[in-house]
Design a protein around this motif. Structure first.
Motif, mmCIF file in Angstrom:
data_model
loop_
_atom_site.group_PDB
_atom_site.id
_atom_site.type_symbol
_atom_site.label_atom_id
_atom_site.label_comp_id
_atom_site.label_asym_id
_atom_site.label_seq_id
_atom_site.Cartn_x
_atom_site.Cartn_y
_atom_site.Cartn_z
ATOM 1 N N GLY A 236 40.894 -6.521 90.294
ATOM 2 C CA GLY A 236 40.514 -6.770 88.911
ATOM 3 C C GLY A 236 39.029 -6.650 88.658
ATOM 4 O O GLY A 236 38.557 -6.902 87.547
ATOM 5 N N GLY A 237 38.272 -6.271 89.678
ATOM 6 C CA GLY A 237 36.831 -6.123 89.524
ATOM 7 C C GLY A 237 36.154 -6.082 90.874
ATOM 8 O O GLY A 237 36.800 -5.878 91.904
ATOM 9 N N ILE A 238 34.843 -6.310 90.874
ATOM 10 C CA ILE A 238 34.079 -6.247 92.115
ATOM 11 C C ILE A 238 33.614 -7.637 92.533
ATOM 12 O O ILE A 238 33.534 -8.558 91.719
ATOM 13 N N THR A 239 33.341 -7.769 93.805
ATOM 14 C CA THR A 239 32.800 -9.010 94.373
ATOM 15 C C THR A 239 31.640 -8.637 95.293
ATOM 16 O O THR A 239 31.397 -7.464 95.568
ATOM 17 N N GLY A 240 30.964 -9.647 95.800
ATOM 18 C CA GLY A 240 29.919 -9.387 96.775
ATOM 19 C C GLY A 240 30.465 -8.699 98.014
ATOM 20 O O GLY A 240 29.810 -7.832 98.600
ATOM 21 N N ASP A 241 31.675 -9.066 98.430
ATOM 22 C CA ASP A 241 32.296 -8.411 99.588
ATOM 23 C C ASP A 241 32.537 -6.929 99.311
ATOM 24 O O ASP A 241 32.321 -6.085 100.192
ATOM 25 N N VAL A 242 32.981 -6.620 98.114
ATOM 26 C CA VAL A 242 33.208 -5.219 97.766
ATOM 27 C C VAL A 242 31.898 -4.443 97.807
ATOM 28 O O VAL A 242 31.858 -3.292 98.278
ATOM 29 N N PHE A 243 30.824 -5.050 97.361
ATOM 30 C CA PHE A 243 29.528 -4.390 97.443
ATOM 31 C C PHE A 243 29.188 -4.046 98.895
ATOM 32 O O PHE A 243 28.695 -2.958 99.197
ATOM 33 N N GLY A 244 29.424 -4.987 99.794
ATOM 34 C CA GLY A 244 29.176 -4.708 101.206
ATOM 35 C C GLY A 244 30.023 -3.571 101.722
ATOM 36 O O GLY A 244 29.545 -2.699 102.463
ATOM 37 N N ALA A 245 31.301 -3.557 101.336
ATOM 38 C CA ALA A 245 32.189 -2.489 101.764
ATOM 39 C C ALA A 245 31.748 -1.136 101.225
ATOM 40 O O ALA A 245 31.809 -0.117 101.926
ATOM 41 N N LEU A 246 31.281 -1.114 99.984
ATOM 42 C CA LEU A 246 30.809 0.135 99.391
ATOM 43 C C LEU A 246 29.588 0.664 100.133
ATOM 44 O O LEU A 246 29.472 1.876 100.386
ATOM 45 N N ALA A 247 28.667 -0.238 100.491
ATOM 46 C CA ALA A 247 27.461 0.186 101.206
ATOM 47 C C ALA A 247 27.817 0.798 102.548
ATOM 48 O O ALA A 247 27.319 1.880 102.908
ATOM 49 N N GLU A 248 28.682 0.142 103.307
ATOM 50 C CA GLU A 248 29.037 0.668 104.627
ATOM 51 C C GLU A 248 29.861 1.955 104.512
ATOM 52 O O GLU A 248 29.704 2.861 105.339
ATOM 53 N N THR A 249 30.689 2.034 103.513
ATOM 54 C CA THR A 249 31.479 3.255 103.304
ATOM 55 C C THR A 249 30.570 4.431 102.991
ATOM 56 O O THR A 249 30.729 5.526 103.545
ATOM 57 N N ALA A 250 29.612 4.223 102.096
ATOM 58 C CA ALA A 250 28.694 5.305 101.727
ATOM 59 C C ALA A 250 27.842 5.730 102.919
ATOM 60 O O ALA A 250 27.642 6.931 103.162
ATOM 61 N N ALA A 251 27.310 4.764 103.666
ATOM 62 C CA ALA A 251 26.480 5.094 104.828
ATOM 63 C C ALA A 251 27.268 5.902 105.851
ATOM 64 O O ALA A 251 26.773 6.911 106.381
ATOM 65 N N THR A 252 28.493 5.472 106.126
ATOM 66 C CA THR A 252 29.312 6.161 107.128
ATOM 67 C C THR A 252 29.712 7.542 106.652
ATOM 68 O O THR A 252 29.686 8.516 107.429
ATOM 69 N N ALA A 253 30.073 7.667 105.389
ATOM 70 C CA ALA A 253 30.464 8.973 104.851
ATOM 71 C C ALA A 253 29.296 9.952 104.889
ATOM 72 O O ALA A 253 29.471 11.140 105.199
ATOM 73 N N ALA A 254 28.094 9.467 104.574
ATOM 74 C CA ALA A 254 26.919 10.335 104.645
ATOM 75 C C ALA A 254 26.680 10.817 106.062
ATOM 76 O O ALA A 254 26.404 12.006 106.303
ATOM 77 N N LEU A 255 26.780 9.913 107.022
ATOM 78 C CA LEU A 255 26.555 10.298 108.416
ATOM 79 C C LEU A 255 27.610 11.281 108.906
ATOM 80 O O LEU A 255 27.289 12.267 109.586
ATOM 81 N N VAL A 256 28.871 11.018 108.574
ATOM 82 C CA VAL A 256 29.928 11.940 109.008
ATOM 83 C C VAL A 256 29.711 13.328 108.425
ATOM 84 O O VAL A 256 29.900 14.346 109.101
ATOM 85 N N THR A 257 29.282 13.406 107.171
ATOM 86 C CA THR A 257 28.996 14.693 106.557
ATOM 87 C C THR A 257 27.895 15.424 107.323
ATOM 88 O O THR A 257 27.986 16.632 107.557
ATOM 89 N N LEU A 258 26.875 14.687 107.753
ATOM 90 C CA LEU A 258 25.763 15.300 108.483
ATOM 91 C C LEU A 258 26.159 15.741 109.886
ATOM 92 O O LEU A 258 25.483 16.564 110.504
ATOM 93 N N ALA A 259 27.259 15.208 110.390
ATOM 94 C CA ALA A 259 27.719 15.597 111.725
ATOM 95 C C ALA A 259 28.527 16.881 111.696
ATOM 96 O O ALA A 259 28.767 17.492 112.742
ATOM 97 N N LEU A 260 28.938 17.303 110.515
ATOM 98 C CA LEU A 260 29.803 18.477 110.403
ATOM 99 C C LEU A 260 29.000 19.718 110.040
ATOM 100 O O LEU A 260 27.942 19.632 109.429
ATOM 101 N N GLY A 261 29.516 20.868 110.381
ATOM 102 C CA GLY A 261 28.893 22.110 109.986
ATOM 103 C C GLY A 261 27.827 22.593 110.943
ATOM 104 O O GLY A 261 27.408 21.925 111.864
#
Length: 260
Positions: free
Chosen positions: A235-260
């Motif tokens: 139903g919305g966001i929480t502080g925990d969701v913010f943490g999850a978003l940060a780690e998801t974005a960081a990991t996705a960026a790194l995985v992208t840089l590992a490819l190609g």
């Protein structure tokens, strides 16, 4: 436009998103707006610290694996593990398949469930694996990846705090910052970080300019997918969701840089 001072906005950013000894002097919606717009700056500082420690270890003769572990550990230390804790709690909440109120109660518990443990394990393994790959190629590549991933992690929070995203609870960090950032300002922040990341990669070659820009964009897309799913489930966001978003974005960026 925020009516608070730039200094108060920076204090809000570093006081809430890092463990640095910065005291938050204002805790109103204007300060939250300014603070969330400055969130990528906190990521830049965290990333520079991570890259600096990784580079120092390599200069002292360590291998790229230890440098990678150190660079992955610094963001956790400089946030007191709050983003990783938020990732684990969000994974437990989503994995529970319970109604929103029960899932939110699960997320508030102090223990970490199996979904959280598994998510933390593979997230940290992915981050270390990519950083090892890049540090092995050169310190410059590893350091730049550490900085960009940390900045885009906090940029994801700027976008998550945009207007139209409600809080899941009436209290906590999520309620304090939810809906504070104008959509246009959030998009401008995203464009600015993308351009800066591309410019920073320019010394590595034209292909790297494209790859780093793509890493930012794809990281934000991954965070946006998780954000929308959490809003539907909780139903919305929480502080925990913010943490999850940060780690998801960081990991996705790194995985992208590992490819190609």
């Amino acid at each position: 436009m925020p009516r608070t001072s730039p200094a108060a906005g920076l204090r809000f950013t570093f006081g809430t998103l890092t463990a640095l000894p910065v005291r938050v002097t204002e805790w109103d919606r204007d300060a939250a707006r300014a603070g969330m717009l400055c969130a990528p700056l906190a990521g830049l500082v965290v990333g520079l610290c991570a890259a600096g420690l990784g580079g120092l270890l390599m200069a002292l003769g360590s291998g790229p694996l230890l440098a990678a572990v150190a660079s992955a550990a610094v963001p956790a230390v400089l946030t007191r593990g709050l983003h990783l804790d938020g990732l684990a709690d969000t994974a437990d909440g989503l994995g529970s398949a319970k109604p929103a109120d029960q899932a939110l109660s699960i997320m508030k518990q102090s223990d970490v469930g199996p979904f959280g443990v598994i998510t933390l394990l593979f997230t940290l393994l992915a981050q270390v694996a990519v950083l090892f790959q890049l540090y092995e190629a050169s310190w410059t590549r590893g350091a730049l990846a550490a900085v960009v991933s940390a900045a885009v992690a906090r940029l994801a929070l700027t976008l998550a705090a945009r207007e139209g995203i409600p809080p899941a609870r009436p209290e906590g960090l999520g309620a304090a910052v939810a809906g504070t950032v104008p959509r246009g300002s959030a998009l401008l922040a995203g464009a600015l970080v993308t351009v800066v990341a591309a410019i920073a990669a320019a010394p590595l070659g034209t292909y790297e300019i494209v790859r780093y820009a793509a890493a930012v964009v794809l990281a934000l897309c991954a965070a946006e997918l998780l954000l929308r799913h959490c809003v539907r489930r909780f139903g919305g966001i929480t502080g925990d969701v913010f943490g999850a978003l940060a780690e998801t974005a960081a990991t996705a960026a790194l995985v992208t840089l590992a490819l190609g």
